[in-house]
Design a protein around this motif. Structure first.
Motif, mmCIF file in Angstrom:
data_model
loop_
_atom_site.group_PDB
_atom_site.id
_atom_site.type_symbol
_atom_site.label_atom_id
_atom_site.label_comp_id
_atom_site.label_asym_id
_atom_site.label_seq_id
_atom_site.Cartn_x
_atom_site.Cartn_y
_atom_site.Cartn_z
ATOM 1 N N ILE A 3 0.907 -1.230 -0.095
ATOM 2 C CA ILE A 3 -0.037 0.063 0.137
ATOM 3 C C ILE A 3 0.739 1.272 -0.014
ATOM 4 O O ILE A 3 0.419 2.375 0.317
ATOM 5 N N LYS A 4 1.955 1.211 -0.285
ATOM 6 C CA LYS A 4 3.094 2.072 -0.378
ATOM 7 C C LYS A 4 2.453 3.284 -1.376
ATOM 8 O O LYS A 4 2.195 2.786 -2.440
ATOM 9 N N GLY A 5 2.450 4.643 -0.890
ATOM 10 C CA GLY A 5 2.199 5.568 -1.762
ATOM 11 C C GLY A 5 0.864 5.995 -1.847
ATOM 12 O O GLY A 5 0.414 7.043 -2.291
ATOM 13 N N LEU A 49 -11.585 -0.305 13.729
ATOM 14 C CA LEU A 49 -10.961 0.716 12.888
ATOM 15 C C LEU A 49 -11.761 0.443 11.629
ATOM 16 O O LEU A 49 -12.088 -0.794 11.019
ATOM 17 N N GLN A 50 -12.199 1.539 11.169
ATOM 18 C CA GLN A 50 -13.033 1.580 9.654
ATOM 19 C C GLN A 50 -12.193 2.149 8.663
ATOM 20 O O GLN A 50 -11.771 3.301 8.588
ATOM 21 N N LEU A 51 -12.705 1.506 7.592
ATOM 22 C CA LEU A 51 -11.738 2.075 6.267
ATOM 23 C C LEU A 51 -12.897 2.376 5.217
ATOM 24 O O LEU A 51 -13.854 1.319 5.228
ATOM 25 N N ILE A 52 -12.881 3.295 4.779
ATOM 26 C CA ILE A 52 -14.097 3.734 3.708
ATOM 27 C C ILE A 52 -13.328 4.137 2.114
ATOM 28 O O ILE A 52 -12.314 4.729 2.239
ATOM 29 N N GLY A 53 -13.987 3.335 1.290
ATOM 30 C CA GLY A 53 -13.347 3.708 0.107
ATOM 31 C C GLY A 53 -14.181 3.829 -1.312
ATOM 32 O O GLY A 53 -15.379 4.147 -0.940
ATOM 33 N N ARG A 54 -13.554 4.079 -2.330
ATOM 34 C CA ARG A 54 -14.389 4.700 -3.436
ATOM 35 C C ARG A 54 -15.482 3.845 -3.737
ATOM 36 O O ARG A 54 -15.121 2.647 -3.723
ATOM 37 N N ALA A 55 -16.479 4.055 -4.564
ATOM 38 C CA ALA A 55 -17.325 3.003 -5.017
ATOM 39 C C ALA A 55 -16.671 2.164 -5.842
ATOM 40 O O ALA A 55 -15.910 2.532 -6.578
ATOM 41 N N LEU A 56 -16.999 0.771 -5.540
ATOM 42 C CA LEU A 56 -16.512 -0.361 -6.433
ATOM 43 C C LEU A 56 -14.840 -0.466 -6.369
ATOM 44 O O LEU A 56 -14.298 -1.169 -6.940
ATOM 45 N N ASP A 57 -14.144 0.283 -5.076
ATOM 46 C CA ASP A 57 -12.774 0.003 -5.131
ATOM 47 C C ASP A 57 -12.605 -0.807 -3.740
ATOM 48 O O ASP A 57 -11.831 -0.203 -2.950
ATOM 49 N N GLU A 58 -13.272 -1.903 -3.639
ATOM 50 C CA GLU A 58 -12.933 -2.598 -2.498
ATOM 51 C C GLU A 58 -11.983 -3.286 -2.419
ATOM 52 O O GLU A 58 -11.160 -3.566 -1.425
ATOM 53 N N GLY A 59 -11.153 -3.439 -3.582
ATOM 54 C CA GLY A 59 -9.539 -3.932 -3.703
ATOM 55 C C GLY A 59 -8.803 -3.266 -2.892
ATOM 56 O O GLY A 59 -7.978 -3.732 -2.020
ATOM 57 N N THR A 60 -8.999 -1.905 -2.791
ATOM 58 C CA THR A 60 -7.893 -0.927 -2.157
ATOM 59 C C THR A 60 -8.302 -0.883 -0.676
ATOM 60 O O THR A 60 -7.446 -1.044 0.081
ATOM 61 N N VAL A 61 -9.686 -1.083 -0.405
ATOM 62 C CA VAL A 61 -10.033 -1.113 1.148
ATOM 63 C C VAL A 61 -9.376 -2.503 1.572
ATOM 64 O O VAL A 61 -8.939 -2.486 2.840
ATOM 65 N N PHE A 62 -9.358 -3.648 0.841
ATOM 66 C CA PHE A 62 -8.963 -4.902 1.417
ATOM 67 C C PHE A 62 -7.456 -4.887 1.425
ATOM 68 O O PHE A 62 -6.806 -5.257 2.669
ATOM 69 N N SER A 63 -6.745 -4.081 0.651
ATOM 70 C CA SER A 63 -5.285 -4.120 0.613
ATOM 71 C C SER A 63 -4.690 -3.573 1.906
ATOM 72 O O SER A 63 -4.138 -3.804 2.620
ATOM 73 N N VAL A 64 -5.687 -2.130 2.271
ATOM 74 C CA VAL A 64 -5.374 -1.332 3.487
ATOM 75 C C VAL A 64 -5.780 -2.049 4.501
ATOM 76 O O VAL A 64 -5.106 -2.093 5.709
#
Length: 490
Positions: A260-262, A457-472
């Motif tokens: 998740i660097k960057g 802790l909660q993470l919120i992502g962009r619509a349809l960007d579950e991938g980034t949410v799962f990575s973080v």
């Protein structure tokens, strides 16, 4: 307790694939765990015979080399999902002994992929509640207890049965639904992982409706990877649901463990609320440091309409509920209380069939939709909803994901807030915004409070960007190193 029930979903699937144990063996272990944990009241209906039958079919497919992605995995199903030939009540008296003659799309996807059904899980009536105390079957008890205390705690709501069952190792994972936080808040209260995907990612067909523009199905699981595996199976376009998104379903598990660097992580300043425990503030700060250490850039963002989210939600959701629940009238299925005439039959059926919280929300919803109040309340709430979505759109210009607490407290005692609906509604303060905006969000267990209770802790992502949410989320899970389990007392 059997070692098989302590496995994560991923470990169990690997073991089944390697023939270390059979689907029947792991299912039998879970059936026995469910029977031994009835004190928790997590299940409203156990289906052991069906589970063993499904497990035998899984073993046959494994032997034939035709195993599905979830082959032989014993799961719990929230009682909001219609299951063919198996009672579905939404934890309400008004549905009685209703047995659907069809299967919800989400559960049919799970059975397609080889999962096994252990039974139906307890919940707040029609998913209306934050503590699983509005259920017609009585409250679910959180497997966790405060250090040195013996008070029964809430597992959160409305998916309290799902969260408690996963936390107590009664199933490898569970289906749940989230209208204003009903996956994420119970996950935070029980030390489990829960994700509400983008609105439309999972079909709502065959899921008993609460508020149709807010409801979304998702999984509760033991780990981020397990949640990703389940969500991949549960998702997909469905022509029977007009709000279902015709988008490809990625292999969500492939995102867990990615660098998740960057990435830019936003910290919304409006999520610092009065009276929030110092432990939650500290956990949030820890989360920021963990992500910094993983190479993320931390950005402060503003979501200025956050303070209007709860009032808007508690107008929109009851309004839609009053419309959706009009169908329960004692005419076609479920409870029927005969009266002297048709109107009295309607009145008596609904008076006896619905619980106090459901009646309260129907009354609020009917009021805000009535002539003279529609513009003042409902239309205004919809305008606020648009502004909340706009706030997130602005935030995505400077960040890729948002980090917040999941809930403003750890699990509280059963009965503690039932007398004060407003205090109960405030549990959703960090979660309702993403339902109003239709965004994906996940709760990850990240620490314990001073009483030894889990915090998320909660993470919120962009619509349809579950991938980034799962990575973080995977990075937070690794950094937090949360391995705590409830001490067995049941």
């Amino acid at each position: 307790m059997s070692k098989l029930t302590a496995l994560t979903l991923k470990a169990a699937l690997d073991g089944l694939k390697a023939r270390d144990f059979s689907a029947v063996e792991i299912t039998q272990a879970h059936v026995e765990a469910v029977e031994a944990a009835r004190t928790l009241n997590a299940f409203v209906l156990e289906t052991p015979e069906k589970a063993i039958e499904m497990a035998k079919a899984s073993d046959a497919r494994i032997a034939a080399g035709t195993a599905g992605p979830l082959e032989g995995a014993p799961l719990g199903i929230k009682d909001l999902f219609c299951t063919q030939g198996v009672r579905a009540t939404a934890a309400s008296k008004i549905l009685g002994e209703f047995k659907p003659n069809y299967e919800s799309t989400v559960t049919s996807h799970l059975w397609r992929d080889g999962a096994v059904m252990l039974g139906k899980l307890n919940m707040d009536e029609f998913a209306m509640g934050s503590s699983n105390e509005t259920s017609a079957f009585g409250p679910v008890v959180n497997p966790w207890k405060a250090r040195g205390g013996n008070q029964s705690l809430t597992p959160g709501g409305s998916s309290g049965g799902s969260a408690a069952a996963v936390a107590a190792d009664l199933c490898l994972g569970a289906t749940a639904t989230d209208t204003g936080g009903s996956i994420r808040q119970p996950a935070a209260f029980t030390g489990t992982v829960g994700i509400k995907p983008t609105y439309g990612r999972c079909s709502r067909w065959g899921v008993v409706a609460f508020a149709s523009s807010l409801d979304q199905a998702g999984p509760i699981a033991k780990t981020v990877e397990d949640a990703a595996i389940l969500l991949t199976s549960m998702s997909g376009h469905d022509a029977k649901d007009s709000t279902s998104l015709d988008e490809p379903v990625p292999d969500f598990a492939s995102f867990v463990g990615k660098s998740i660097k960057g990435l830019r992580v936003g910290v919304p300043k409006e999520y610092r609320v009065d009276g929030m425990p110092a432990e939650i503030e500290k956990l949030w700060a820890d989360g920021v440091e963990w992500l910094k250490a993983a190479g993320c850039e931390i950005v402060e963002v503003s979501l200025p309409h956050t303070k209007y989210a709860l009032p808007a939600y508690y107008i929109v959701a009851p309004a839609e509920a009053s419309s959706n629940l009009a169908r329960y009238d004692g005419m076609r299925y479920g409870l029927r209380v005969p009266g002297a005439n048709l109107t009295q039959t309607y009145e008596q059926t609904r008076a006896q069939g619905f619980g106090a919280e459901v009646k309260r929300r129907i009354l609020i919803g009917t009021y805000v939709l009535s002539a003279g109040y529609y513009d003042a309340y409902y239309l205004k709430a919809q305008r606020v909803r648009r502004r909340i979505a706009d706030d997130f759109d602005q935030a995505w210009r400077t960040c890729d994901v948002l980090l917040t607490p999941t809930a403003p407290s750890a699990a509280f005692a059963l009965g503690e807030r039932m007398a004060d609906p407003v205090a109960m509604y405030l549990n959703d303060v960090f979660t309702v915004t993403t339902n109003l905006a239709g965004l994906p969000s996940i709760s990850i267990p990240a620490g314990l409070d001073a009483q030894g209770l889990p915090l998320g802790l909660q993470l919120i992502g962009r619509a349809l960007d579950e991938g980034t949410v799962f990575s973080v989320a995977g990075a937070i899970e690794d950094a937090a190193g949360f391995r705590s389990k409830a001490e067995r007392w049941w």
